[in-house]
Design an enzyme around this catalytic site. Structure first.
Site: not given
Length: 580
Positions: A162, A302, A438-440
């Site tokens: 992604m 997540r 990462y991933e927020g």
């Protein structure tokens, strides 16, 4: 570095007690998840991970991924291990049956990733991103896209990525500048020319899979500003012909690899699309609805990043325990025998080791509880699906914080040798540090909890979760007190606190609620052990659960003051004064 030993029995306990796999198997969709098959999967992937992925962990850290003439090279052994992973079908566990998957619960896919990541966290990022790409296409792709791309993604023959972040945007996805221009004629009519640069693209370029399916966020002409104007595009490394065979290479390339603190065997790429104006992509889903489609992939990711906290915690704990049993130093304090003993006999080392085990097992219990709720949501249970939404930021944020803490304690257990790279203890800590980012970032996860998730059903979803913990707390006063503190904070945030106040207290509140849920689920494991489940854990599980409930739960209650302190002090200095 200590070899990886799969914690099969603890995983099976969490899958049965916290995820409730037997109940899931009563549904028509998951009927195949019978006890014998579940055990075979958990034991089989554990053995595979220990035999194929784990031996490559250290060499991957030392040699890393290298970019040579536009091609990313991995150390010897990676290609063979990935080929074995595809051949044995581990990538297809929870994928849709109609595209070659096994259609089993997401819970079991989590276990596959847990074992692979404990064995080799950097390598495991390759299948982890593919799982997310499969889910995004399954939910938002057209029938033609699913038929064309999913079979090879499901098998693992192709991998997925992604592409969100750009150099100027960071976590502000709405600031992206990549563009998608409609193609009106020629062989690619109806598709789009993609142009732009993306950074931090995990496994964005490599040679282990035959093709890479990039899911790229970009803007259509005249799209609205901000997140409302983002669309999602499928951009393959190699064009795919109508018969499924591969055509020429698309106009995309890996510009460079990031030089990172850890996960060195995971190529983190700067990707450039359309340098020659010929990068072709397909729209996925509706125009200007790309972020919604990407969130399907991100929520999956997540949970799986939270899983990485469990993975690195498990590996660091195993290494620390092995070292503490072998390292002889000093006599036991107060012992009449002055002979040196293994450091595992010293009280503070015992404290550290028990903390490592308790935190890791608590994070695992939370992970599989969340996975079980995801599976129930898939079966149409709206309440379980909403509870899973609340649990996702807890799993991601607290789970990855646990990974950092446990791997850091692992270095401490090794003493001076932990600071020496050759022992491998430092690698676990270095690898762990990316997961809270990462991933927020974990701050973003906590913000999501106190804004969107806290407001689900006018606060009813969070309240129901807390009420269940309080109901089951029984004779655990610390757990009950923590849950009641969480209820009080949630009420204050919903009724009195400003948005700044909520955000200022979001991280401690997220930690408190995560610890409460983990303690609750560990207590359920201990009750199952007392009733005769998992006899091989009968000696250890009650002790690690007791440590968690008596030591870690009260610590979390101590965060209440911070969670409700408000934002005033944070802004009592101007930015200039704070930076001076």
């Amino acid at each position: 570095m200590t070899p990886y030993t799969p914690p099969t029995q603890d995983q099976l306990l969490a899958i049965r007690v916290n995820a409730g796999i037997d109940e899931l198997a009563q549904s028509e969709r998951f009927a195949a998840a019978e006890p014998d098959l579940v055990e075979a999967i958990v034991e089989g992937v554990g053995q595979f991970a220990a035999g194929e992925f784990a031996p490559l962990n250290r060499i991957g850290d030392l040699e890393g991924a290298k970019l040579e003439n536009g091609v990313v090279r991995l150390p010897d052994g990676f290609a063979e291990a990935y080929a074995a992973y595809v051949e044995q079908g581990w990538n297809a566990i929870a994928s849709p049956v109609e595209f070659g998957g096994q259609g089993l619960p997401f819970t079991l896919a989590c276990n596959v990733l847990e074992n692979l990541g404990s064995a080799n966290m950097a390598f495991n990022l390759l299948p982890m991103l593919s799982v997310g790409a499969i889910e995004a296409l399954e939910h938002h792709g057209s029938d033609a896209q699913k038929a064309k791309y999913l079979p090879d993604l499901v098998s693992g023959k192709w991998s997925g990525t992604m592409n969100l972040t750009e150099p100027q945007a960071g976590s502000d996805v709405g600031a992206l500048r990549a563009t998608a221009t409609p193609i009106e004629q020629g062989e690619h009519a109806g598709k789009y020319l993609i142009q732009g640069q993306k950074i931090y693209i995990t496994w964005g370029e490599h040679e282990l899979a035959e093709n890479i399916v990039h899911l790229v966020l970009a803007r259509l002409p005249d799209a609205p500003e901000g997140t409302r104007g983002i669309s999602l595009f499928l951009v393959p490394k190699y064009h795919v012909k109508d018969d499924g065979s591969l055509g020429p290479k698309n106009d995309l390339r890996c510009v460079s690899l990031e030089h990172k603190l850890g996960i060195n065997a995971s190529p983190t790429c700067v990707m450039s699309y359309g340098d020659n104006g010929e990068c072709v992509g397909e729209l996925v889903g509706e125009p200007n609805r790309g972020l919604m489609a990407m969130f399907t992939m991100m929520n999956n990711a997540r949970i799986n990043v939270g899983n990485q906290g469990v993975q690195i915690g498990e590996r660091a704990t195993q290494q620390a325990l092995a070292y503490a049993r072998d390292r002889v130093q000093s006599a036991r304090a107060g012992s009449p025998d002055k002979s040196p003993v293994a450091i595992i006999e010293h009280p503070d080392v015992r404290r550290m080791l028990l903390r490592m085990k308790a935190l890791t097992e608590g994070a695992r219990a939370l992970l599989y509880y969340c996975a079980g709720q995801v599976d129930r949501g898939t079966l149409g249970n709206l309440a379980a699906g909403q509870r899973a939404e609340v649990l996702v930021p807890l799993v991601k944020a607290w789970g990855t914080d646990v990974g950092v803490e446990v791997s850091g304690i692992g270095v401490q257990v090794h003493g001076g040798m932990g600071f020496i790279e050759e022992t491998g203890a430092a690698q676990h800590w270095r690898d762990s540090k990316i997961a809270p980012i990462y991933e927020g970032t974990n701050g973003i996860q906590a913000a999501d909890l106190v804004t969107r998730k806290l407001g689900l059903e006018q606060g009813g979803v969070v309240e129901a979760l807390i009420a269940d913990i309080i109901r089951d707390a029984g004779e655990e006063p610390a757990l009950r007190a923590l849950a009641e503190d969480c209820r009080a904070i949630a009420t204050w945030m919903a009724s009195e606190a400003s948005l700044d106040d909520r955000l200022a207290g979001s991280v401690p509140f997220c930690t408190m609620l995560a610890v409460a849920v983990a303690g609750w689920q560990l207590a359920k494991q201990a009750q199952a052990i007392a009733a005769g489940a998992a006899p091989t854990l009968a000696a250890t599980k009650p002790v690690t659960t007791r440590f968690f409930l008596d030591r870690i739960v009260p610590e979390a209650s101590g965060l209440k003051t911070s969670a409700t302190a408000g934002a005033g002090l944070l802004y009592s200095l101007s930015a200039e004064a704070l930076a001076s």
